[in-house]
Design a protein around this motif. Structure first.
Motif, mmCIF file in Angstrom:
data_model
loop_
_atom_site.group_PDB
_atom_site.id
_atom_site.type_symbol
_atom_site.label_atom_id
_atom_site.label_comp_id
_atom_site.label_asym_id
_atom_site.label_seq_id
_atom_site.Cartn_x
_atom_site.Cartn_y
_atom_site.Cartn_z
ATOM 1 N N ARG A 27 43.081 34.479 42.683
ATOM 2 C CA ARG A 27 42.208 34.026 43.760
ATOM 3 C C ARG A 27 41.279 32.900 43.336
ATOM 4 O O ARG A 27 40.786 32.154 44.169
ATOM 5 C CB ARG A 27 41.381 35.217 44.280
ATOM 6 C CG ARG A 27 42.194 36.227 45.072
ATOM 7 C CD ARG A 27 41.540 37.589 45.126
ATOM 8 N NE ARG A 27 41.606 38.242 43.831
ATOM 9 C CZ ARG A 27 41.237 39.497 43.624
ATOM 10 N NH1 ARG A 27 40.773 40.220 44.610
ATOM 11 N NH2 ARG A 27 41.333 40.025 42.417
ATOM 12 N N THR A 28 41.030 32.804 42.041
ATOM 13 C CA THR A 28 40.137 31.765 41.536
ATOM 14 C C THR A 28 40.774 31.089 40.337
ATOM 15 O O THR A 28 41.709 31.630 39.707
ATOM 16 C CB THR A 28 38.777 32.341 41.111
ATOM 17 O OG1 THR A 28 38.970 33.185 39.953
ATOM 18 C CG2 THR A 28 38.136 33.157 42.235
ATOM 19 N N GLU A 31 40.407 33.310 37.288
ATOM 20 C CA GLU A 31 41.337 34.435 37.292
ATOM 21 C C GLU A 31 42.717 34.002 36.806
ATOM 22 O O GLU A 31 43.398 34.732 36.072
ATOM 23 C CB GLU A 31 41.440 35.037 38.691
ATOM 24 C CG GLU A 31 42.346 36.258 38.767
ATOM 25 C CD GLU A 31 42.347 36.913 40.134
ATOM 26 O OE1 GLU A 31 43.365 37.541 40.478
ATOM 27 O OE2 GLU A 31 41.339 36.794 40.858
ATOM 28 N N ILE A 51 43.364 42.737 35.221
ATOM 29 C CA ILE A 51 42.549 41.853 36.056
ATOM 30 C C ILE A 51 41.806 42.665 37.115
ATOM 31 O O ILE A 51 40.630 42.397 37.413
ATOM 32 C CB ILE A 51 43.432 40.771 36.695
ATOM 33 C CG1 ILE A 51 43.849 39.756 35.621
ATOM 34 C CG2 ILE A 51 42.702 40.067 37.843
ATOM 35 C CD1 ILE A 51 44.776 38.675 36.099
ATOM 36 N N ALA A 52 42.473 43.674 37.678
ATOM 37 C CA ALA A 52 41.810 44.539 38.658
ATOM 38 C C ALA A 52 40.620 45.254 38.030
ATOM 39 O O ALA A 52 39.569 45.431 38.673
ATOM 40 C CB ALA A 52 42.804 45.546 39.220
ATOM 41 N N GLN A 55 37.833 42.749 37.761
ATOM 42 C CA GLN A 55 37.295 42.501 39.093
ATOM 43 C C GLN A 55 36.388 43.646 39.528
ATOM 44 O O GLN A 55 35.279 43.429 40.041
ATOM 45 C CB GLN A 55 38.445 42.340 40.088
ATOM 46 C CG GLN A 55 38.017 42.024 41.515
ATOM 47 C CD GLN A 55 37.471 40.615 41.658
ATOM 48 O OE1 GLN A 55 38.059 39.680 41.141
ATOM 49 N NE2 GLN A 55 36.348 40.479 42.337
ATOM 50 N N LEU A 60 34.821 39.073 36.441
ATOM 51 C CA LEU A 60 35.880 38.073 36.513
ATOM 52 C C LEU A 60 35.333 36.690 36.867
ATOM 53 O O LEU A 60 35.766 36.045 37.818
ATOM 54 C CB LEU A 60 36.946 38.508 37.515
ATOM 55 C CG LEU A 60 38.345 37.897 37.358
ATOM 56 C CD1 LEU A 60 38.871 38.067 35.938
ATOM 57 C CD2 LEU A 60 39.312 38.514 38.351
ATOM 58 N N ASP A 61 34.376 36.241 36.085
ATOM 59 C CA ASP A 61 33.939 34.845 36.127
ATOM 60 C C ASP A 61 33.432 34.488 34.742
ATOM 61 O O ASP A 61 33.133 35.370 33.933
ATOM 62 C CB ASP A 61 32.906 34.578 37.229
ATOM 63 C CG ASP A 61 31.555 35.180 36.940
ATOM 64 O OD1 ASP A 61 31.019 34.998 35.826
ATOM 65 O OD2 ASP A 61 30.996 35.838 37.832
#
Length: 222
Positions: A27-28, A31, A51-52, A55, A60-61
């Motif tokens: 999404r980014t 990511e 990744i989940a 998040q 997740l940044d």
């Protein structure tokens, strides 16, 4: 038929057979970068779970992930396998990003592609395929990503010799195709699909969309 025509013929056949592959999932921009690092030596299903976790933890940044120490990061990415090693690689990336660019992915926009690739390759744990995946999928740079699947299809269809290296294989595509991000994105994804489904070490040629093209198969060890 020229090499360019051969490559485009392969691409068109694969695209007609499989359609758009919708790569890279993310999404980014960050990511996608995290996914490119975590997907080394594991399946995307496992990466997606890691990744989940990131998040769900609100990490997740770049800022929030950079603030994690290894003991906090490792459990979150455990599903991706080699979690201690990959935690180091993620931390190496964010350390470079903050030291060189103040933690800003936007700042990378101004960096020339060749120089940015060299900088990425200078980060411990980032190899050519990962660096090029970051450049193509996260940064929209026209860099062709190659891998084992790419090599297998190219060798079996007589486009290149078996003893090629990464740079030679990449040059085959980049020197014969227009430097188009969308084309490079889709082509790489289609070659991966072909390699996973048909062009295996022991190939499944009869069902492959490329079967009626001239090719020579040597069975590989798995």
């Amino acid at each position: 038929m020229t090499t360019r025509q051969q490559l485009m013929n392969i691409y068109e056949r694969l695209f007609d057979a499989f359609g758009p592959q919708h790569w890279w999932p993310g999404r980014t921009r960050f990511e996608i970068i995290v996914g490119a690092i975590l997907t080394q030596n594991t399946s995307w299903t496992n990466v997606a779970r890691a990744i989940a976790n990131l998040q769900a933890a609100g990490r997740l940044d770049p800022d929030r992930l950079h603030g994690l120490d290894a003991a906090e990061l490792e459990p979150l990415i455990r599903p991706a396998g080699y979690f201690r090693l990959k935690a180091k690689r993620l931390r190496n990336f964010t350390q470079w990003l903050f030291e060189a660019y103040g933690g800003s992915l936007d700042a990378l926009e101004a960096v020339e592609t060749r120089r940015l690739r060299e900088e990425l390759l200078g980060i411990s744990g980032i190899g050519p395929e990962t660096a090029d995946s970051i450049l193509l999928y996260a940064m929209d740079r026209p860099v062709f990503v190659v891998d084992t699947y790419t090599a297998r299809v190219a060798v079996r269809h007589g486009l290149i010799e078996p003893d090629i290296n990464y740079e030679q294989l990449q040059y085959l595509f980049e020197s014969n195709l227009e430097p188009d991000v969308t084309l490079f994105n889709e082509y790489h994804a289609l070659l991966v699909r072909t390699g996973k489904d048909f062009c295996k070490p022991t190939p499944r040629c009869p069902a492959c969309p490329l079967n009626d093209l001239p090719h020579e198969v040597q069975i590989e060890s798995a």
